[in-house]
Design a protein around this motif. Structure first.
Motif, mmCIF file in Angstrom:
data_model
loop_
_atom_site.group_PDB
_atom_site.id
_atom_site.type_symbol
_atom_site.label_atom_id
_atom_site.label_comp_id
_atom_site.label_asym_id
_atom_site.label_seq_id
_atom_site.Cartn_x
_atom_site.Cartn_y
_atom_site.Cartn_z
ATOM 1 N N VAL A 1 155.563 84.705 105.634
ATOM 2 C CA VAL A 1 154.862 84.830 104.354
ATOM 3 C C VAL A 1 153.893 83.659 104.183
ATOM 4 O O VAL A 1 152.709 83.862 103.892
ATOM 5 C CB VAL A 1 155.850 84.938 103.175
ATOM 6 N N GLN A 2 154.353 82.456 104.391
ATOM 7 C CA GLN A 2 153.460 81.299 104.219
ATOM 8 C C GLN A 2 152.378 81.261 105.297
ATOM 9 O O GLN A 2 151.226 80.919 105.018
ATOM 10 C CB GLN A 2 154.245 79.984 104.213
ATOM 11 N N ILE A 3 152.723 81.610 106.510
ATOM 12 C CA ILE A 3 151.722 81.656 107.579
ATOM 13 C C ILE A 3 150.639 82.670 107.219
ATOM 14 O O ILE A 3 149.444 82.427 107.407
ATOM 15 C CB ILE A 3 152.376 81.990 108.939
ATOM 16 N N ALA A 4 151.054 83.813 106.671
ATOM 17 C CA ALA A 4 150.098 84.844 106.261
ATOM 18 C C ALA A 4 149.195 84.330 105.139
ATOM 19 O O ALA A 4 147.964 84.518 105.177
ATOM 20 C CB ALA A 4 150.834 86.107 105.820
ATOM 21 N N LEU A 5 149.776 83.683 104.158
ATOM 22 C CA LEU A 5 148.970 83.115 103.067
ATOM 23 C C LEU A 5 147.961 82.113 103.616
ATOM 24 O O LEU A 5 146.782 82.127 103.241
ATOM 25 C CB LEU A 5 149.870 82.455 102.019
ATOM 26 N N ASP A 6 148.419 81.261 104.530
ATOM 27 C CA ASP A 6 147.531 80.264 105.138
ATOM 28 C C ASP A 6 146.407 80.920 105.948
ATOM 29 O O ASP A 6 145.323 80.363 106.068
ATOM 30 C CB ASP A 6 148.319 79.312 106.029
ATOM 31 N N GLY B 1 144.940 83.647 105.094
ATOM 32 C CA GLY B 1 144.034 84.337 104.194
ATOM 33 C C GLY B 1 144.529 85.663 103.654
ATOM 34 O O GLY B 1 143.789 86.366 102.965
ATOM 35 N N VAL B 2 145.768 86.025 103.944
ATOM 36 C CA VAL B 2 146.340 87.244 103.380
ATOM 37 C C VAL B 2 146.599 86.977 101.894
ATOM 38 O O VAL B 2 147.124 85.929 101.526
ATOM 39 C CB VAL B 2 147.646 87.643 104.106
ATOM 40 N N ALA B 3 146.226 87.924 101.061
ATOM 41 C CA ALA B 3 146.394 87.771 99.618
ATOM 42 C C ALA B 3 147.843 87.998 99.200
ATOM 43 O O ALA B 3 148.551 88.821 99.807
ATOM 44 C CB ALA B 3 145.484 88.751 98.884
ATOM 45 N N ARG B 4 148.271 87.297 98.171
ATOM 46 C CA ARG B 4 149.632 87.469 97.639
ATOM 47 C C ARG B 4 149.870 88.940 97.265
ATOM 48 O O ARG B 4 150.944 89.478 97.511
ATOM 49 C CB ARG B 4 149.820 86.552 96.428
ATOM 50 N N GLU B 5 148.869 89.601 96.702
ATOM 51 C CA GLU B 5 148.969 91.016 96.336
ATOM 52 C C GLU B 5 149.277 91.880 97.567
ATOM 53 O O GLU B 5 150.055 92.833 97.488
ATOM 54 C CB GLU B 5 147.654 91.458 95.692
ATOM 55 N N ALA C 1 143.572 86.381 112.627
ATOM 56 C CA ALA C 1 144.891 85.895 112.210
ATOM 57 C C ALA C 1 145.430 86.674 111.015
ATOM 58 O O ALA C 1 146.647 86.906 110.917
ATOM 59 C CB ALA C 1 144.828 84.403 111.889
ATOM 60 N N ARG C 2 144.566 87.089 110.103
ATOM 61 C CA ARG C 2 145.025 87.885 108.960
ATOM 62 C C ARG C 2 145.638 89.205 109.423
ATOM 63 O O ARG C 2 146.700 89.602 108.951
ATOM 64 C CB ARG C 2 143.869 88.188 107.992
ATOM 65 N N LEU C 3 144.952 89.861 110.352
ATOM 66 C CA LEU C 3 145.459 91.132 110.863
ATOM 67 C C LEU C 3 146.771 90.937 111.617
ATOM 68 O O LEU C 3 147.700 91.727 111.487
ATOM 69 C CB LEU C 3 144.407 91.806 111.748
ATOM 70 N N ARG C 4 146.833 89.871 112.397
ATOM 71 C CA ARG C 4 148.069 89.553 113.127
ATOM 72 C C ARG C 4 149.229 89.375 112.150
ATOM 73 O O ARG C 4 150.308 89.927 112.329
ATOM 74 C CB ARG C 4 147.871 88.269 113.933
ATOM 75 N N GLU C 5 148.993 88.618 111.101
ATOM 76 C CA GLU C 5 150.064 88.341 110.142
ATOM 77 C C GLU C 5 150.458 89.572 109.342
ATOM 78 O O GLU C 5 151.633 89.771 109.041
ATOM 79 C CB GLU C 5 149.686 87.180 109.226
ATOM 80 N N LEU C 6 149.486 90.422 109.001
ATOM 81 C CA LEU C 6 149.831 91.678 108.330
ATOM 82 C C LEU C 6 150.744 92.515 109.225
ATOM 83 O O LEU C 6 151.744 93.073 108.759
ATOM 84 C CB LEU C 6 148.564 92.455 107.966
ATOM 85 N N GLU D 1 142.439 96.809 107.724
ATOM 86 C CA GLU D 1 143.820 96.379 107.491
ATOM 87 C C GLU D 1 144.761 97.578 107.431
ATOM 88 O O GLU D 1 145.852 97.546 108.016
ATOM 89 C CB GLU D 1 143.891 95.565 106.194
ATOM 90 N N GLN D 2 144.348 98.632 106.744
ATOM 91 C CA GLN D 2 145.185 99.831 106.680
ATOM 92 C C GLN D 2 145.374 100.444 108.067
ATOM 93 O O GLN D 2 146.468 100.892 108.411
ATOM 94 C CB GLN D 2 144.576 100.868 105.728
ATOM 95 N N LEU D 3 144.317 100.417 108.866
ATOM 96 C CA LEU D 3 144.406 100.948 110.226
ATOM 97 C C LEU D 3 145.402 100.138 111.053
ATOM 98 O O LEU D 3 146.259 100.709 111.744
ATOM 99 C CB LEU D 3 143.022 100.950 110.885
#
Length: 177
Positions: A82-87, A89-93, A58-63, A112-114
């Protein structure tokens, strides 16, 4: 203000009312897409599959979704995800870096960069480079690669619908945007 009126579920055709009845919320995008009754249900089902049924992390999907939102650009997608990504596990940074258009920075790990490079290439050039694609299939399963491609494609489509029709942000999100 939206360039098309929002479909009222109460006066919509039965097929549209049925789709609205199955939704957990009333997002403005649904009121626009409902103008195409034969596409409304399948598009909602695809969105559900992307958001809750994939094996892709889910983190990769949201990124990837946030990268599409920034490059498209699509303010509605960005505001919602943005909120879905935070939820997820994507970092605010990381969100702040994406907002600045950066993804090859230390706050993102190699995977993540890939994914962000792949998303960028697919969005901008339609086709990922051979080098990027080879790295993707080495790191991810074929299923994850295809799920990511569908995610990118869906959000490219949604971004174009939202921006062309000027879908309004829901009041709660408009206050924070």
């Amino acid at each position: 203000m939206a360039r098309l009126p929002y479909v009222d579920p109460e006066t919509a055709p039965e097929v549209v009312r049925q789709v609205f009845a199955g939704l957990s919320g009333r997002l403005n995008i649904f009121g626009i897409v409902a103008h195409a009754p034969t596409l409304f249900g399948p598009l909602v089902a695809l969105g559900d599959a992307v958001l809750v049924q994939q094996v892709l992390d889910a983190r990769l999907r949201e990124l990837a979704i946030l990268r599409v939102a920034r490059l498209s650009p699509a303010r509605y997608v960005w505001a919602h995800h943005v909120q879905i990504a935070l939820d997820a596990g994507v970092a605010r940074e990381q969100i702040e870096a994406l907002e600045r258009g950066e993804f090859e920075v230390p706050c993102f790990d190699e995977s993540e960069q890939l994914v962000l490079r792949f998303t960028t290439e697919v969005l901008r050039d339609v086709r990922a480079t051979d080098l990027t694609f080879a790295a993707m299939v080495q790191r991810f399963t074929a299923r994850e690669v295809l799920e990511l491609l569908v995610t990118i494609g869906l959000y490219m489509t949604l971004a174009r619908i939202m921006e062309t029709t000027d879908v309004d942000l829901e009041p709660a999100l408009a206050e924070t945007a």
